[in-house]
Design a protein around this motif. Structure first.
Motif, PDB file in Angstrom:
ATOM      1  N   GLY A 178       0.813  -1.215   0.000  1.00  0.00           N
ATOM      2  CA  GLY A 178       0.000   0.000   0.000  1.00  0.00           C
ATOM      3  C   GLY A 178       0.846   1.265   0.000  1.00  0.00           C
ATOM      4  O   GLY A 178       0.319   2.364   0.181  1.00  0.00           O
ATOM      5  N   ARG A 179       2.143   1.127  -0.203  1.00  0.00           N
ATOM      6  CA  ARG A 179       3.062   2.280  -0.239  1.00  0.00           C
ATOM      7  C   ARG A 179       3.838   2.266  -1.546  1.00  0.00           C
ATOM      8  O   ARG A 179       4.117   1.207  -2.110  1.00  0.00           O
ATOM      9  CB  ARG A 179       4.083   2.201   0.899  1.00  0.00           C
ATOM     10  N   ASN A 180       4.196   3.448  -1.996  1.00  0.00           N
ATOM     11  CA  ASN A 180       5.062   3.544  -3.171  1.00  0.00           C
ATOM     12  C   ASN A 180       6.482   3.207  -2.749  1.00  0.00           C
ATOM     13  O   ASN A 180       7.048   3.873  -1.888  1.00  0.00           O
ATOM     14  CB  ASN A 180       5.025   4.951  -3.771  1.00  0.00           C
ATOM     15  N   ILE A 181       7.019   2.167  -3.344  1.00  0.00           N
ATOM     16  CA  ILE A 181       8.393   1.744  -3.069  1.00  0.00           C
ATOM     17  C   ILE A 181       9.155   1.808  -4.378  1.00  0.00           C
ATOM     18  O   ILE A 181       8.772   1.174  -5.360  1.00  0.00           O
ATOM     19  CB  ILE A 181       8.436   0.331  -2.465  1.00  0.00           C
ATOM     20  N   LYS A 182      10.217   2.568  -4.382  1.00  0.00           N
ATOM     21  CA  LYS A 182      11.020   2.750  -5.580  1.00  0.00           C
ATOM     22  C   LYS A 182      12.044   1.618  -5.698  1.00  0.00           C
ATOM     23  O   LYS A 182      12.720   1.281  -4.722  1.00  0.00           O
ATOM     24  CB  LYS A 182      11.729   4.098  -5.516  1.00  0.00           C
ATOM     25  N   VAL A 183      12.137   1.021  -6.876  1.00  0.00           N
ATOM     26  CA  VAL A 183      13.138  -0.012  -7.145  1.00  0.00           C
ATOM     27  C   VAL A 183      14.258   0.636  -7.950  1.00  0.00           C
ATOM     28  O   VAL A 183      14.019   1.205  -9.010  1.00  0.00           O
ATOM     29  CB  VAL A 183      12.525  -1.209  -7.909  1.00  0.00           C
ATOM     30  N   ILE A 184      15.460   0.554  -7.420  1.00  0.00           N
ATOM     31  CA  ILE A 184      16.627   1.209  -8.012  1.00  0.00           C
ATOM     32  C   ILE A 184      17.647   0.150  -8.410  1.00  0.00           C
ATOM     33  O   ILE A 184      17.911  -0.789  -7.651  1.00  0.00           O
ATOM     34  CB  ILE A 184      17.257   2.196  -7.005  1.00  0.00           C
ATOM     35  N   GLU A 185      18.213   0.292  -9.588  1.00  0.00           N
ATOM     36  CA  GLU A 185      19.218  -0.661 -10.067  1.00  0.00           C
ATOM     37  C   GLU A 185      20.570  -0.395  -9.421  1.00  0.00           C
ATOM     38  O   GLU A 185      21.039   0.742  -9.386  1.00  0.00           O
ATOM     39  CB  GLU A 185      19.349  -0.573 -11.585  1.00  0.00           C
ATOM     40  N   TYR A 201      19.429  -4.755  -1.593  1.00  0.00           N
ATOM     41  CA  TYR A 201      19.335  -4.251  -0.220  1.00  0.00           C
ATOM     42  C   TYR A 201      18.235  -3.203  -0.165  1.00  0.00           C
ATOM     43  O   TYR A 201      17.799  -2.678  -1.180  1.00  0.00           O
ATOM     44  CB  TYR A 201      20.668  -3.689   0.285  1.00  0.00           C
ATOM     45  N   THR A 202      17.765  -2.944   1.050  1.00  0.00           N
ATOM     46  CA  THR A 202      16.718  -1.960   1.275  1.00  0.00           C
ATOM     47  C   THR A 202      17.343  -0.767   1.969  1.00  0.00           C
ATOM     48  O   THR A 202      18.129  -0.927   2.907  1.00  0.00           O
ATOM     49  CB  THR A 202      15.603  -2.561   2.158  1.00  0.00           C
ATOM     50  N   SER A 203      16.992   0.425   1.523  1.00  0.00           N
ATOM     51  CA  SER A 203      17.497   1.631   2.163  1.00  0.00           C
ATOM     52  C   SER A 203      16.326   2.430   2.717  1.00  0.00           C
ATOM     53  O   SER A 203      15.162   2.145   2.415  1.00  0.00           O
ATOM     54  CB  SER A 203      18.305   2.477   1.182  1.00  0.00           C
ATOM     55  N   GLN A 204      16.638   3.420   3.511  1.00  0.00           N
ATOM     56  CA  GLN A 204      15.592   4.264   4.071  1.00  0.00           C
ATOM     57  C   GLN A 204      14.877   5.009   2.952  1.00  0.00           C
ATOM     58  O   GLN A 204      15.416   5.191   1.871  1.00  0.00           O
ATOM     59  CB  GLN A 204      16.191   5.259   5.043  1.00  0.00           C
ATOM     60  N   GLY A 205      13.656   5.407   3.230  1.00  0.00           N
ATOM     61  CA  GLY A 205      12.915   6.165   2.232  1.00  0.00           C
ATOM     62  C   GLY A 205      12.168   5.294   1.247  1.00  0.00           C
ATOM     63  O   GLY A 205      11.921   5.703   0.126  1.00  0.00           O
ATOM     64  N   ASN A 206      11.813   4.067   1.650  1.00  0.00           N
ATOM     65  CA  ASN A 206      11.045   3.174   0.781  1.00  0.00           C
ATOM     66  C   ASN A 206      11.742   2.891  -0.548  1.00  0.00           C
ATOM     67  O   ASN A 206      11.152   3.029  -1.618  1.00  0.00           O
ATOM     68  CB  ASN A 206       9.639   3.726   0.531  1.00  0.00           C
ATOM     69  N   GLU A 207      12.991   2.487  -0.493  1.00  0.00           N
ATOM     70  CA  GLU A 207      13.749   2.153  -1.695  1.00  0.00           C
ATOM     71  C   GLU A 207      14.331   0.749  -1.585  1.00  0.00           C
ATOM     72  O   GLU A 207      14.913   0.389  -0.569  1.00  0.00           O
ATOM     73  CB  GLU A 207      14.889   3.150  -1.910  1.00  0.00           C
ATOM     74  N   ILE A 208      14.146  -0.024  -2.643  1.00  0.00           N
ATOM     75  CA  ILE A 208      14.767  -1.340  -2.751  1.00  0.00           C
ATOM     76  C   ILE A 208      15.764  -1.272  -3.902  1.00  0.00           C
ATOM     77  O   ILE A 208      15.420  -0.872  -5.008  1.00  0.00           O
ATOM     78  CB  ILE A 208      13.719  -2.446  -3.003  1.00  0.00           C
ATOM     79  N   HIS A 209      16.998  -1.631  -3.625  1.00  0.00           N
ATOM     80  CA  HIS A 209      18.064  -1.631  -4.622  1.00  0.00           C
ATOM     81  C   HIS A 209      18.290  -3.075  -5.068  1.00  0.00           C
ATOM     82  O   HIS A 209      18.475  -3.963  -4.230  1.00  0.00           O
ATOM     83  CB  HIS A 209      19.351  -1.059  -4.025  1.00  0.00           C
ATOM     84  N   LEU A 210      18.261  -3.304  -6.381  1.00  0.00           N
ATOM     85  CA  LEU A 210      18.440  -4.643  -6.935  1.00  0.00           C
ATOM     86  C   LEU A 210      19.515  -4.643  -8.010  1.00  0.00           C
ATOM     87  O   LEU A 210      19.629  -3.689  -8.776  1.00  0.00           O
ATOM     88  CB  LEU A 210      17.137  -5.149  -7.560  1.00  0.00           C
TER      89      LEU A 210
END
Length: 77
Positions: free
Chosen positions: A23-30, A40-49
């Motif tokens: 239910g939240r906007n989570i940004k996926v970053i390369e 890994y997951t960082s603060q600010g609703n970001e998932i790095h893949l």
């Protein structure tokens, strides 16, 4: 390795899945090529893949996408 176009589409699709689950906007970053992290997951609703980690070099495109989705699911938890 998967193409840039496929990686971009996958990234957008994973963001949509994350929104549906959390239910939240989570940004996926390369993660840039050359780094060892799979994700890994960082603060600010970001998932790095990583879309180009050397561990995936012998996998087919389909297997790479499944692997990336697994790392994503782990990070989403």
């Amino acid at each position: 390795m998967i193409s840039k176009k496929l990686a971009q589409g996958l990234r957008l699709r994973l963001q949509s899945i994350a929104l549906g689950i959390t239910g939240r906007n989570i940004k996926v970053i390369e993660i840039p090529s050359g780094e060892d992290d799979l994700g890994y997951t960082s603060q600010g609703n970001e998932i790095h893949l990583s879309f180009s980690n050397p561990i995936m070099k012998d996998m087919s495109n389909t297997e790479q996408v499944m692997f990336i989705k697994g790392v994503f699911a782990h990070e989403l938890m």
